[in-house]
Every structure is written in C-alpha cells, then in structure tokens.
Design an enzyme around this catalytic site. Structure first.
Site, PDB file in Angstrom:
ATOM      1  N   ASP A   1      -1.256  -5.492 -10.553  1.00  0.00           N
ATOM      2  CA  ASP A   1      -1.745  -4.376  -9.749  1.00  0.00           C
ATOM      3  C   ASP A   1      -0.666  -3.311  -9.646  1.00  0.00           C
ATOM      4  O   ASP A   1       0.537  -3.601  -9.799  1.00  0.00           O
ATOM      5  CB  ASP A   1      -2.138  -4.851  -8.348  1.00  0.00           C
ATOM      6  CG  ASP A   1      -3.089  -3.875  -7.657  1.00  0.00           C
ATOM      7  OD1 ASP A   1      -3.543  -2.922  -8.316  1.00  0.00           O
ATOM      8  OD2 ASP A   1      -3.378  -4.065  -6.466  1.00  0.00           O
ATOM      9  N   GLY A   2      -1.087  -2.079  -9.422  1.00  0.00           N
ATOM     10  CA  GLY A   2      -0.169  -0.967  -9.237  1.00  0.00           C
ATOM     11  C   GLY A   2      -0.535  -0.180  -7.996  1.00  0.00           C
ATOM     12  O   GLY A   2      -1.669  -0.240  -7.516  1.00  0.00           O
TER      13      GLY A   2
ATOM     14  N   GLU B   1      -0.326   0.589 -12.867  1.00  0.00           N
ATOM     15  CA  GLU B   1      -1.241  -0.463 -13.313  1.00  0.00           C
ATOM     16  C   GLU B   1      -0.830  -0.955 -14.701  1.00  0.00           C
ATOM     17  O   GLU B   1      -0.812  -2.166 -14.980  1.00  0.00           O
ATOM     18  CB  GLU B   1      -2.681   0.062 -13.348  1.00  0.00           C
ATOM     19  CG  GLU B   1      -3.256   0.465 -12.009  1.00  0.00           C
ATOM     20  CD  GLU B   1      -3.742  -0.708 -11.174  1.00  0.00           C
ATOM     21  OE1 GLU B   1      -3.588  -1.862 -11.610  1.00  0.00           O
ATOM     22  OE2 GLU B   1      -4.288  -0.463 -10.075  1.00  0.00           O
TER      23      GLU B   1
ATOM     24  N   ASP C   1      -7.603  -4.930 -11.328  1.00  0.00           N
ATOM     25  CA  ASP C   1      -8.665  -4.199 -10.635  1.00  0.00           C
ATOM     26  C   ASP C   1      -8.766  -2.765 -11.143  1.00  0.00           C
ATOM     27  O   ASP C   1      -9.432  -1.924 -10.529  1.00  0.00           O
ATOM     28  CB  ASP C   1      -8.460  -4.230  -9.117  1.00  0.00           C
ATOM     29  CG  ASP C   1      -7.154  -3.580  -8.678  1.00  0.00           C
ATOM     30  OD1 ASP C   1      -6.475  -2.943  -9.520  1.00  0.00           O
ATOM     31  OD2 ASP C   1      -6.799  -3.709  -7.495  1.00  0.00           O
TER      32      ASP C   1
ATOM     33  N   HIS D   1      -9.362  -5.434  -3.314  1.00  0.00           N
ATOM     34  CA  HIS D   1      -9.548  -5.512  -1.865  1.00  0.00           C
ATOM     35  C   HIS D   1     -10.855  -6.218  -1.501  1.00  0.00           C
ATOM     36  O   HIS D   1     -11.571  -5.797  -0.590  1.00  0.00           O
ATOM     37  CB  HIS D   1      -9.510  -4.118  -1.249  1.00  0.00           C
ATOM     38  CG  HIS D   1      -8.316  -3.314  -1.660  1.00  0.00           C
ATOM     39  ND1 HIS D   1      -7.058  -3.550  -1.164  1.00  0.00           N
ATOM     40  CD2 HIS D   1      -8.177  -2.312  -2.568  1.00  0.00           C
ATOM     41  CE1 HIS D   1      -6.205  -2.701  -1.723  1.00  0.00           C
ATOM     42  NE2 HIS D   1      -6.855  -1.952  -2.581  1.00  0.00           N
TER      43      HIS D   1
ATOM     44  N   ASP E   1      -1.352  -6.608  -4.787  1.00  0.00           N
ATOM     45  CA  ASP E   1      -1.440  -5.345  -4.058  1.00  0.00           C
ATOM     46  C   ASP E   1      -0.316  -5.237  -3.027  1.00  0.00           C
ATOM     47  O   ASP E   1       0.311  -4.185  -2.881  1.00  0.00           O
ATOM     48  CB  ASP E   1      -2.805  -5.241  -3.385  1.00  0.00           C
ATOM     49  CG  ASP E   1      -2.976  -3.958  -2.595  1.00  0.00           C
ATOM     50  OD1 ASP E   1      -2.994  -2.879  -3.211  1.00  0.00           O
ATOM     51  OD2 ASP E   1      -3.074  -4.027  -1.350  1.00  0.00           O
TER      52      ASP E   1
END
Length: 296
Positions: free
Chosen positions: A13-14, A52, A77, A130, A140
């Site tokens: 994740d970024g 990302e 995501d 999320h 995250d």
C-alpha cells in the site's frame, strides 16, 4: 542456504499527504509458517500512485532475493497498479512507452522496474481498501506513518534465506526501514490530508525549493491526466477516481452525484455491476454549455 519458509502472500500500500506531497509505502509479508515480515519507507516529494508502485517494488525485490519459485499472491488496493502491471504495460512497451494517444507514460521509471521484477509466479489481486482486511489495513498504517514522518515499529524477523547471505544486498537495504526502538509509537490516529486541501503555507515554506518544484511537476502530471480523461470523455470507476484525487474511494462515493474538484465537475454517470462510473468535465466547458443553453 536453503530457504525453509516460503512467502505465501504479500500486501502492499502507498499513502501521500496531498498529491503530490510527502509520501510513504508499506509491505506486509506473510510466510507459510505464520511468521510476518514488514517493510516501508518514505519519500519527501511524491504522489500516491508512485508510493503504491514503490511498495510493490519493495515486495518483489524481497521475492527475488529469496529465489522463491513457488506462486506468491500480491494484494493491492490500487487498480492503477494492478491494471498497469497486468494489462497496460505490454501495450506501453510495444509503443515505446507511449500511451495510445502517443504521450509519454507517467511513472515510466517505476513501471520499468516493476516489469523487470514481475514474474509468472506473482499473482496480482485487487483488495478493496479500508474494508477490514488485516493485511491491507496494516500496510495502510505503515504507509501513512512513514508519510507523516513517524516511522512505525515494524516486525522484521529476518527471513532465514537472507541471514548471512549476499541476498540481503539485492533487497536494497536503503528502501527497508526499521524505526528507532526508543522512539514513541506513531500517532496513527492523525487524518491524512485530502489532496483537495492545500498544505499550509508554513509547511510549504519549510520545504527545499527543489522539493517544491518536484511537487509542482507531479501535480501538473496529475492535472494533465484529469484533463485527458475529461477531453476524451472517459468514464472511470470510483477507485480510479480516488487514485487520481489521492483520497479513499469512500470519500468519492460519499460526495453525492455531482460535485467540483479543482478545474472539473465530477458527475456520477451510471453503475455497471458493482462499479460506479464517473465523468469529469472542465468547469469552463460546463459554464459555456450552460450559457449556450440559456441563450438558445
């Protein structure tokens, strides 16, 4: 030295405080014996999409270093990342790293690295952000903490294949950061800054000039993409729009059917399956159409 543990799944994740702005990325590695290995790093001037991509690069470098040949599932995501590496990159390379409109591909430097590291053993899967997924939520947290300049405590039990071997060097230790164990835990309750909210003048003034210029260049790239989407009349999903704006997908869908973002009016067009499709129109074009309608 044989590698007794195998990587089972990777989560990447970024995050970015503004788009562009200070960013961070995070990776959570799950092994087949239940052990966990976490990585992350920060960038003072970047974009959400680049973070990302950098997270995926860090994950793939680890896979390469272990020499694992068994299948590995990588969860992200970011539909931009997943579609880019599994679909778009083939066409970009054939066109000399140009888009279908003949324009240079954004983030080419990172796409080239990802393409080189990617292999048939990697299965790319999209996971909704999320939504309570443990691996995604932890990534995250790591990415946001680095973006805030507060490196988190990471689980970093060294994979046994890398202990005492030269493979460690191939992971690029500069991109795998451990937090100072004496530092206070990061305040992960802080809210990330929406890209529609400009950073404070004080924070901008404290950045070096070259960083501010780099942020401006990244912003212009983002605005060019938005302009092209509007000009071509492309319909994009909530996740794609969220990537463009550097906000959560839920922040997009909660704003209603019509709202303004920078130079564009964003309109909900229709739903296809479980996807909501959106359209961008330049504000000046919307005003012109309104005036023409009023005068007719």
């Amino acid at each position: 030295m044989p590698f007794s543990r195998k990587i089972k799944t990777l989560y990447t994740d970024g995050a970015c405080r503004g788009n562009p702005g200070p960013g961070g990325w995070g990776v959570v590695v799950y092994f087949n014996d239940g052990s966990v290995y976490e990585m992350g790093d920060a960038d003072p001037a970047t974009t959400n999409n680049r973070m990302e991509m950098q997270a995926a690069i860090g994950a793939l470098k680890l896979v390469t270093a272990t020499g694992q040949q068994e299948p590995v599932t990588l969860y992200t995501d970011s539909e931009y990342l997943r579609n880019g590496i599994t679909k778009w990159v083939k066409g970009w390379k054939k066109k000399g790293w140009k888009t279908s409109e003949g324009k240079p591909v954004l983030n080419k430097d990172l796409w080239e690295i990802l393409d080189e590291l990617n292999s048939q053993h990697i299965e790319w899967r999209y996971v909704r952000g999320h939504a309570g997924n443990e691996g995604n939520e932890r990534c995250d947290e790591i990415a946001r903490a680095f973006a805030l300049g507060r490196p988190p405590d990471l689980q970093q039990t060294q994979p046994d294949a890398l202990i005492g071997s030269q493979a460690t060097d191939s992971i690029d230790r500069e991109t795998i950061q451990s937090s100072d164990v004496s530092s206070d835990p990061p305040n992960l309750g802080l809210v990330m800054v929406d890209s529609t909210t400009p950073p404070s003048l004080d924070s901008l003034d404290n950045l070096p000039r070259e960083v501010r210029v780099a942020q401006l260049r990244n912003l212009i790239e983002t605005l060019h993409v938005a302009d092209e989407i509007a000009a071509k009349g492309y319909l994009i999903t909530s996740s794609e729009l969220a990537d463009l704006m550097d906000v959560n997908a839920s922040a997009v869908t909660s704003r209603g059917d019509n709202w303004g973002w920078r130079n564009w009016v964003v309109s909900r067009v229709r739903r296809e399956g479980n996807q909501i499709l959106w359209q961008l129109e330049r504000v000046d074009e919307v005003n012109s159409n309104f005036e023409a309608s009023a005068n007719s």
